[in-house]
Design a protein around this motif. Structure first.
Motif, PDB file in Angstrom:
ATOM      1  N   ALA B  21       0.818  -1.219   0.000  1.00  0.00           N
ATOM      2  CA  ALA B  21       0.000   0.000   0.000  1.00  0.00           C
ATOM      3  C   ALA B  21       0.852   1.269   0.000  1.00  0.00           C
ATOM      4  O   ALA B  21       0.562   2.217  -0.735  1.00  0.00           O
ATOM      5  N   SER B  22       1.928   1.297   0.802  1.00  0.00           N
ATOM      6  CA  SER B  22       2.732   2.526   0.903  1.00  0.00           C
ATOM      7  C   SER B  22       3.279   2.942  -0.450  1.00  0.00           C
ATOM      8  O   SER B  22       3.233   4.111  -0.827  1.00  0.00           O
ATOM      9  N   LEU B  23       3.797   1.977  -1.176  1.00  0.00           N
ATOM     10  CA  LEU B  23       4.381   2.293  -2.475  1.00  0.00           C
ATOM     11  C   LEU B  23       3.285   2.565  -3.509  1.00  0.00           C
ATOM     12  O   LEU B  23       3.439   3.436  -4.367  1.00  0.00           O
ATOM     13  N   SER B  24       2.172   1.853  -3.399  1.00  0.00           N
ATOM     14  CA  SER B  24       1.052   2.106  -4.322  1.00  0.00           C
ATOM     15  C   SER B  24       0.543   3.540  -4.181  1.00  0.00           C
ATOM     16  O   SER B  24       0.261   4.216  -5.171  1.00  0.00           O
ATOM     17  N   VAL B  25       0.432   3.973  -2.938  1.00  0.00           N
ATOM     18  CA  VAL B  25      -0.010   5.348  -2.680  1.00  0.00           C
ATOM     19  C   VAL B  25       0.974   6.341  -3.311  1.00  0.00           C
ATOM     20  O   VAL B  25       0.574   7.311  -3.957  1.00  0.00           O
ATOM     21  N   ALA B  26       2.267   6.062  -3.158  1.00  0.00           N
ATOM     22  CA  ALA B  26       3.281   6.965  -3.701  1.00  0.00           C
ATOM     23  C   ALA B  26       3.193   7.032  -5.225  1.00  0.00           C
ATOM     24  O   ALA B  26       3.219   8.116  -5.814  1.00  0.00           O
ATOM     25  N   LEU B 128       8.259  -0.871   6.849  1.00  0.00           N
ATOM     26  CA  LEU B 128       8.269   0.310   5.982  1.00  0.00           C
ATOM     27  C   LEU B 128       7.600   1.468   6.706  1.00  0.00           C
ATOM     28  O   LEU B 128       6.468   1.328   7.182  1.00  0.00           O
ATOM     29  N   HIS B 129       8.289   2.587   6.790  1.00  0.00           N
ATOM     30  CA  HIS B 129       7.724   3.757   7.451  1.00  0.00           C
ATOM     31  C   HIS B 129       7.345   4.813   6.442  1.00  0.00           C
ATOM     32  O   HIS B 129       8.209   5.325   5.736  1.00  0.00           O
ATOM     33  N   ALA B 130       6.067   5.129   6.367  1.00  0.00           N
ATOM     34  CA  ALA B 130       5.628   6.198   5.471  1.00  0.00           C
ATOM     35  C   ALA B 130       5.300   7.423   6.306  1.00  0.00           C
ATOM     36  O   ALA B 130       4.681   7.318   7.360  1.00  0.00           O
ATOM     37  N   SER B 131       5.742   8.595   5.842  1.00  0.00           N
ATOM     38  CA  SER B 131       5.511   9.824   6.594  1.00  0.00           C
ATOM     39  C   SER B 131       5.246  10.973   5.653  1.00  0.00           C
ATOM     40  O   SER B 131       5.592  10.933   4.471  1.00  0.00           O
ATOM     41  N   LEU B 132       4.633  12.012   6.199  1.00  0.00           N
ATOM     42  CA  LEU B 132       4.655  13.308   5.537  1.00  0.00           C
ATOM     43  C   LEU B 132       5.735  14.111   6.238  1.00  0.00           C
ATOM     44  O   LEU B 132       5.799  14.132   7.468  1.00  0.00           O
ATOM     45  N   LEU B 133       6.583  14.732   5.440  1.00  0.00           N
ATOM     46  CA  LEU B 133       7.676  15.506   6.011  1.00  0.00           C
ATOM     47  C   LEU B 133       7.550  16.942   5.516  1.00  0.00           C
ATOM     48  O   LEU B 133       7.464  17.191   4.317  1.00  0.00           O
ATOM     49  N   LEU B 151      12.441   6.615  -0.279  1.00  0.00           N
ATOM     50  CA  LEU B 151      11.707   7.236  -1.374  1.00  0.00           C
ATOM     51  C   LEU B 151      11.201   8.590  -0.912  1.00  0.00           C
ATOM     52  O   LEU B 151      10.617   8.708   0.167  1.00  0.00           O
ATOM     53  N   THR B 152      11.463   9.604  -1.699  1.00  0.00           N
ATOM     54  CA  THR B 152      10.897  10.916  -1.421  1.00  0.00           C
ATOM     55  C   THR B 152      10.046  11.318  -2.606  1.00  0.00           C
ATOM     56  O   THR B 152      10.519  11.321  -3.738  1.00  0.00           O
ATOM     57  N   LEU B 153       8.785  11.614  -2.346  1.00  0.00           N
ATOM     58  CA  LEU B 153       7.921  12.150  -3.398  1.00  0.00           C
ATOM     59  C   LEU B 153       7.596  13.576  -2.984  1.00  0.00           C
ATOM     60  O   LEU B 153       6.937  13.809  -1.978  1.00  0.00           O
ATOM     61  N   LEU B 154       8.101  14.522  -3.774  1.00  0.00           N
ATOM     62  CA  LEU B 154       7.883  15.928  -3.429  1.00  0.00           C
ATOM     63  C   LEU B 154       6.462  16.310  -3.818  1.00  0.00           C
ATOM     64  O   LEU B 154       6.068  16.196  -4.983  1.00  0.00           O
ATOM     65  N   LEU B 155       5.675  16.728  -2.834  1.00  0.00           N
ATOM     66  CA  LEU B 155       4.273  17.069  -3.107  1.00  0.00           C
ATOM     67  C   LEU B 155       4.111  18.558  -3.373  1.00  0.00           C
ATOM     68  O   LEU B 155       3.241  18.976  -4.135  1.00  0.00           O
ATOM     69  N   SER B 156       4.935  19.358  -2.714  1.00  0.00           N
ATOM     70  CA  SER B 156       4.779  20.800  -2.840  1.00  0.00           C
ATOM     71  C   SER B 156       6.087  21.463  -2.427  1.00  0.00           C
ATOM     72  O   SER B 156       6.804  20.952  -1.573  1.00  0.00           O
ATOM     73  N   LEU B 189       6.564  20.130   1.240  1.00  0.00           N
ATOM     74  CA  LEU B 189       5.864  18.987   1.819  1.00  0.00           C
ATOM     75  C   LEU B 189       6.216  17.756   0.988  1.00  0.00           C
ATOM     76  O   LEU B 189       6.077  17.774  -0.232  1.00  0.00           O
ATOM     77  N   CYS B 190       6.718  16.715   1.658  1.00  0.00           N
ATOM     78  CA  CYS B 190       7.111  15.497   0.957  1.00  0.00           C
ATOM     79  C   CYS B 190       6.373  14.299   1.552  1.00  0.00           C
ATOM     80  O   CYS B 190       6.025  14.289   2.728  1.00  0.00           O
ATOM     81  N   PHE B 191       6.181  13.294   0.709  1.00  0.00           N
ATOM     82  CA  PHE B 191       5.817  11.971   1.193  1.00  0.00           C
ATOM     83  C   PHE B 191       7.128  11.200   1.237  1.00  0.00           C
ATOM     84  O   PHE B 191       7.874  11.202   0.258  1.00  0.00           O
ATOM     85  N   THR B 192       7.439  10.583   2.353  1.00  0.00           N
ATOM     86  CA  THR B 192       8.673   9.804   2.405  1.00  0.00           C
ATOM     87  C   THR B 192       8.367   8.371   2.825  1.00  0.00           C
ATOM     88  O   THR B 192       7.407   8.116   3.558  1.00  0.00           O
ATOM     89  N   LEU B 193       9.194   7.483   2.320  1.00  0.00           N
ATOM     90  CA  LEU B 193       9.018   6.071   2.625  1.00  0.00           C
ATOM     91  C   LEU B 193      10.411   5.473   2.789  1.00  0.00           C
ATOM     92  O   LEU B 193      11.255   5.625   1.913  1.00  0.00           O
TER      93      LEU B 193
END
Ligand SMILES: [Zn+2]
Lengths: 219, 216
Positions: B21-26, B128-133, B151-156, B189-193
């Motif tokens: 799920a964590s990676l699917s969300v990303a 696996l730790h998923a966070s908003l940073l 994994l860092t997904l830059l949201l904003s 704001l990032c999503f990190t995993l």
């Protein structure tokens, strides 16, 4: 481990299987599949608009063996596969009106419902979570798609182009607009200034004729 | 312009519903922002559907399905699709609209460490730790390597590190080979995993090692 482990680690990755299947399809199979798409669309329309139980039974029986196959592959277990069938076909029934036949192929839409259901089941088995996240994860990408590329793949066959040229003018325009210019049925109806239902019926007639032509040729 | 995308293999597994799920969300959030990967995912979906319907299957006794069909079609509760209200969060006085993929994912309270704030996402994918940073402008994560992957997904916002500048949508997958110290050039704001704590590697920042666990 990022990827969920597969139940059967000896399975060939589906990616390569997919390519093989695509490569071995003959033009006749491709055309049949386009014709079947029209049949599936018709069933879906009747389920969505009239909650037609007979149409649902037909659709169910057409898809059930394929869903069970996918389920056995993914879960390695017949009762899980049966649950996948029951839950995903119930979703087809409950969501049929959300399917947009002008924008998407029935097969792809149903595949995504099965995929979502199997994702939630797998998650439940592996993490003991009851939350169903699949609809959030795929909601934006599942419904609004255009299947014209898929059809154009099926039909971009030189032999077929010749047959299309032999169709009556009205049917030819519909087939060309949808498969070669990749217009949606809705766009085409607007462009030709005719009702959407007319586009659909001309398309159905044309596909029937093409299928007959191809059948003769291959027999 | 987005330069960093999930690999085709990740995209393929995503389409097949085989990622956690964590990676699917990303991937889902990246696809929302990236027309290129959206197209590719659609192509994969179409091919998957082809192989799905192309399967030869054993002949079945169709009558045995009639009960099941009758049971399903008795149901008269049809799904409506209410437009989900956008989910807004506030971090350090800034408002962000969360992607719809996160609508039903629980968020922990915000842990604040100087210019960094993070909130854990309750996705329950084991280690696996998923966070908003959230990183305030000018804030940085001390130089670190990764024991596993990050994994860092830059949201904003925007940040940069020794390798590049990043824009919203960038899907940045790093592993033990990479050592970097990201700096926020705009508040981010990032999503990190991550699948293990970061390892801070330089001078004084080694003092941060105990908090690496907290951030990621
Ligand atoms: Zn991309």
């Amino acid at each position: 481990m990022i990827e969920k482990s597969r139940q059967q680690s000896t399975e060939t990755p589906q990616g390569s299987v997919m390519k093989d299947v695509a490569a071995t399809q003959t033009s006749e199979q491709r055309l049949l599949s386009a014709e079947q798409q029209a049949q599936l669309c018709d069933w879906m329309d009747r389920i969505a608009n009239q909650r037609d139980r007979k149409a649902f039974a037909c659709l169910f029986k057409w898809f059930a063996p394929k869903v069970l196959h996918l389920g056995r592959q993914r879960f390695g277990d017949a009762s899980q596969a049966q649950e996948l069938l029951q839950e995903s076909m119930a979703n087809v029934w409950r969501k049929a009106h959300l399917f947009n036949s002008e924008k998407g192929a029935v097969t792809t839409w149903i595949y995504t419902l099965v995929r979502n259901q199997s994702f939630d089941m797998l998650r439940k088995m592996q993490t003991n979570r009851e939350d169903n996240l699949s609809e959030d994860i795929w909601q934006q990408h599942s419904n609004e798609r255009d299947d014209s590329a898929e059809f154009s793949d099926h039909l971009l066959d030189r032999q077929l182009v010749e047959y299309v040229e032999k169709l009556p003018e009205e049917q030819k325009n519909v087939v060309k607009g949808i498969y070669f210019q990749e217009l949606s049925q809705e766009e085409l109806a607007n462009q030709l200034g005719i009702p959407l239902g007319t586009v659909k019926s001309r398309l159905r007639l044309a596909l029937g004729k093409l299928k007959a032509h191809m059948g003769e040729h291959h027999d | 312009m987005i330069k960093y995308h999930p690999s085709e293999q990740i995209l393929q597994s995503y389409v097949q519903g085989e990622l956690c799920a964590s990676l699917s969300v990303a991937v889902s959030m990246h696809i929302d922002m990236c027309p290129q990967c959206q197209r590719l995912a659609h192509q994969f979906e179409t091919s998957c559907a082809h192989s799905f319907i192309g399967e030869e299957s054993d002949p079945q006794n169709e009558d045995s399905w009639d009960d099941l069909i009758a049971q399903i079609t008795k149901d008269a509760l049809f799904d409506e699709r209410p437009a989900p209200a956008p989910l807004e969060i506030e971090v350090k006085g800034e408002q962000f609209v969360l992607p719809s993929s996160l609508h039903n994912v629980g968020l922990s309270g915000w842990l604040k460490l100087g210019k960094l704030s993070r909130s854990r996402l309750d996705l329950g994918d084991g280690k696996l730790h998923a966070s908003l940073l959230h990183i305030e402008k000018g804030g940085s994560v001390p130089q670190h390597t990764h024991k596993g992957f990050e994994l860092t997904l830059l949201l904003s916002g925007e940040f940069k590190d020794e390798m590049d500048n990043y824009v919203p949508g960038d899907f940045i997958m790093l592993d033990g080979e990479h050592e970097h110290s990201p700096v926020a050039t705009e508040s981010c704001l990032c999503f990190t995993l991550a699948d293990d704590a970061l390892h801070f590697s330089q001078g004084l920042s080694q003092l941060f090692n105990p908090i690496g666990k907290l951030i990621y």
